[in-house]
Structure formats: structure tokens, C-alpha cells
Design a protein around this motif. Structure first.
Motif, PDB file in Angstrom:
ATOM      1  N   ASN A  30       0.803  -1.225   0.000  1.00 49.66           N
ATOM      2  CA  ASN A  30       0.000   0.000   0.000  1.00 49.66           C
ATOM      3  C   ASN A  30       0.836   1.274   0.000  1.00 49.66           C
ATOM      4  N   GLU A  31       2.153   1.138   0.119  1.00 51.34           N
ATOM      5  CA  GLU A  31       3.009   2.318   0.045  1.00 51.34           C
ATOM      6  C   GLU A  31       2.977   2.911  -1.364  1.00 51.34           C
ATOM      7  N   ILE A  32       2.672   2.079  -2.368  1.00 54.73           N
ATOM      8  CA  ILE A  32       2.570   2.583  -3.746  1.00 54.73           C
ATOM      9  C   ILE A  32       1.185   3.198  -3.932  1.00 54.73           C
ATOM     10  N   VAL A  33       1.191   4.479  -4.282  1.00 52.70           N
ATOM     11  CA  VAL A  33      -0.042   5.223  -4.539  1.00 52.70           C
ATOM     12  C   VAL A  33      -0.449   5.056  -6.004  1.00 52.70           C
ATOM     13  N   VAL A  58       5.043   6.907  -4.254  1.00 58.39           N
ATOM     14  CA  VAL A  58       4.795   6.481  -2.875  1.00 58.39           C
ATOM     15  C   VAL A  58       4.417   7.679  -2.011  1.00 58.39           C
ATOM     16  N   GLY A  59       3.816   7.398  -0.880  1.00 62.07           N
ATOM     17  CA  GLY A  59       3.441   8.466   0.048  1.00 62.07           C
ATOM     18  C   GLY A  59       4.630   9.034   0.807  1.00 62.07           C
ATOM     19  N   VAL A  64      11.094   3.716   1.122  1.00 61.26           N
ATOM     20  CA  VAL A  64      11.661   2.923   0.027  1.00 61.26           C
ATOM     21  C   VAL A  64      12.978   2.280   0.449  1.00 61.26           C
ATOM     22  N   ASP A  65      13.793   3.006   1.191  1.00 65.02           N
ATOM     23  CA  ASP A  65      15.106   2.504   1.596  1.00 65.02           C
ATOM     24  C   ASP A  65      15.004   1.229   2.437  1.00 65.02           C
ATOM     25  N   ASN A  66      13.882   1.023   3.079  1.00 60.21           N
ATOM     26  CA  ASN A  66      13.683  -0.186   3.890  1.00 60.21           C
ATOM     27  C   ASN A  66      13.499  -1.430   3.029  1.00 60.21           C
ATOM     28  N   HIS A  67      13.338  -1.255   1.725  1.00 57.38           N
ATOM     29  CA  HIS A  67      13.051  -2.385   0.834  1.00 57.38           C
ATOM     30  C   HIS A  67      14.199  -2.698  -0.132  1.00 57.38           C
ATOM     31  N   ASN A  68      15.365  -2.130   0.096  1.00 57.04           N
ATOM     32  CA  ASN A  68      16.485  -2.367  -0.818  1.00 57.04           C
ATOM     33  C   ASN A  68      16.850  -3.840  -0.936  1.00 57.04           C
ATOM     34  N   TYR A 104       9.308   8.042  -6.774  1.00 56.90           N
ATOM     35  CA  TYR A 104       9.172   9.410  -6.273  1.00 56.90           C
ATOM     36  C   TYR A 104       8.046   9.477  -5.254  1.00 56.90           C
ATOM     37  N   GLN A 105       8.152  10.463  -4.394  1.00 56.57           N
ATOM     38  CA  GLN A 105       7.087  10.733  -3.428  1.00 56.57           C
ATOM     39  C   GLN A 105       5.985  11.543  -4.106  1.00 56.57           C
ATOM     40  N   LEU A 106       4.757  11.246  -3.753  1.00 61.36           N
ATOM     41  CA  LEU A 106       3.598  11.959  -4.282  1.00 61.36           C
ATOM     42  C   LEU A 106       3.852  13.465  -4.218  1.00 61.36           C
ATOM     43  N   GLY A 107       3.593  14.158  -5.320  1.00 60.21           N
ATOM     44  CA  GLY A 107       3.786  15.606  -5.377  1.00 60.21           C
ATOM     45  C   GLY A 107       5.119  16.043  -5.960  1.00 60.21           C
ATOM     46  N   ASN A 108       6.060  15.126  -6.157  1.00 59.04           N
ATOM     47  CA  ASN A 108       7.361  15.476  -6.723  1.00 59.04           C
ATOM     48  C   ASN A 108       7.180  15.924  -8.175  1.00 59.04           C
ATOM     49  N   TYR A 109       7.807  17.018  -8.539  1.00 57.20           N
ATOM     50  CA  TYR A 109       7.709  17.587  -9.883  1.00 57.20           C
ATOM     51  C   TYR A 109       8.119  16.594 -10.976  1.00 57.20           C
ATOM     52  N   GLU A 110       9.075  15.729 -10.684  1.00 55.82           N
ATOM     53  CA  GLU A 110       9.583  14.788 -11.685  1.00 55.82           C
ATOM     54  C   GLU A 110       8.485  13.863 -12.210  1.00 55.82           C
ATOM     55  N   ILE A 111       7.491  13.574 -11.395  1.00 59.88           N
ATOM     56  CA  ILE A 111       6.378  12.726 -11.841  1.00 59.88           C
ATOM     57  C   ILE A 111       5.668  13.406 -13.006  1.00 59.88           C
TER      58      ILE A 111
END
Length: 172
Positions: A30-33, A58-59, A64-68, A104-111
Motif C-alpha cells: 500500500n506504500e505505492i499510490v 509512494v506516500g 523505500v530505503d527499507n526495501h532495498n 518518487y514521493q507523491l507531489g514530486n515535480y519529476e512525476i
């Protein structure tokens, strides 16, 4: 050494995206939006290097770093931000890359930048054709020089991106 090869669009790229997206959803849950297929393999009829680019949103980017380790277990190498603040980037396939994951985190311009570029090419066939032809020429000219291939596309990519972002404002 990475070889630069550009191919005509392959209908299997969509399936390859879907298969990998399922694996990422299993890891991140559920971390993936949202999860998007981006890059040239996401645009039908566009020539592309056969590397599937995936953009999960992701929110909280720090989760993300916890899933490397889990990403490593399915073949990905973690590259951290890899030059883009706020991104987590993973590569699969070593010198014969098959997938890139840009989180990327939700709201990041790169998206927005990635989606605008993709969507602009989807609805502007003349621009898509011009871009594909350039990629084909550069792959022939620089088959063993990925940096020159990338820099050769840079001016046109910037031009398309600027038009795409302006156009995307009206599409949101």
C-alpha cells in the motif's frame, strides 16, 4: 560495456511492465499510490532501447530505503537518488539492463515531467516520429558510446519536454 541498441516498438513491453509492476506492488504494498509505465517503451510505435522504465509513486520516499534488500532479491541494484534529489532509482540487468525503476514521493515535480513527456508523444505522432528517427540515427552513430547517444538526444528532449509541460497544463 553497454551497447546502444534501438528497436521498433515491441508489444511485449507492456506485458513486461505489468509483470514487473506486480512484483513491485508485492514488495511495497500500500506504500505505492500509483505506478506508471514511462519512457520510450511506454509509447506505441516509438523506437526504444528495450529497457522498461517504471515510475512508482509512494506516500513517503524514505520508506523505500527499507526495501532495498527485497529489491535486490528480484534482481535490482539500488542506486539511491542517482543524481536526482527525492528519487530512489533501481536498475535491473547490469550491462544488459532490462528495467529501470524511478520511485518518487507523491507531489514530486519529476512525476509530472515524466508523464507530460510520455503523454505528449502519445498524442503528437509527428513529434514521436522525429524523436524515434533521431534515436535510430544516434544508435547507429554511437553503438558503443551511451553518453554520446544521450547527449545527442538532449536538445530535442528539452524542446519536447518544454512543449509537453506547457501542453500538460491544459490536460490536468
Amino acid at each position: 560495456m553497454r551497447k546502444v541498441e534501438v528497436f521498433s516498438h515491441n508489444k511485449n513491453w507492456k506485458r513486461m511492465f505489468s509483470e514487473e509492476a506486480r512484483k513491485l506492488k508485492t514488495i511495497f504494498g500500500n506504500e505505492i499510490v500509483h505506478i506508471y509505465h514511462i519512457g520510450s517503451t511506454s509509447v506505441p510505435e516509438l523506437k526504444a532501447k528495450p529497457i522498461i522504465d517504471i515510475l512508482p509513486v509512494v506516500g513517503n520516499i524514505h520508506i523505500v530505503d527499507n526495501h532495498n534488500e527485497e529489491m535486490k532479491n528480484i534482481g535490482y541494484e539500488s542506486k539511491g537518488e542517482n543524481g536526482i534529489p527525492g528519487r530512489r532509482y533501481f536498475q535491473k540487468g547490469g550491462d544488459k539492463r532490462t528495467h529501470h525503476v524511478h520511485i518518487y514521493q507523491l507531489g514530486n515535480y519529476e512525476i509530472k515531467r515524466h508523464l507530460a513527456f510520455r503523454d505528449y508523444l502519445l498524442v503528437h505522432p509527428e513529434v514521436k516520429k522525429r524523436y524515434g528517427q533521431l534515436k535510430g540515427r544516434l544508435a547507429v552513430k554511437f553503438p558503443n558510446d551511451v553518453e554520446s547517444y544521450i547527449s545527442g538526444k538532449e536538445q530535442l528532449v528539452k524542446e519536447i519536454e518544454a512543449k509537453a509541460l506547457e501542453w500538460y497544463k491544459g490536460e490536468e
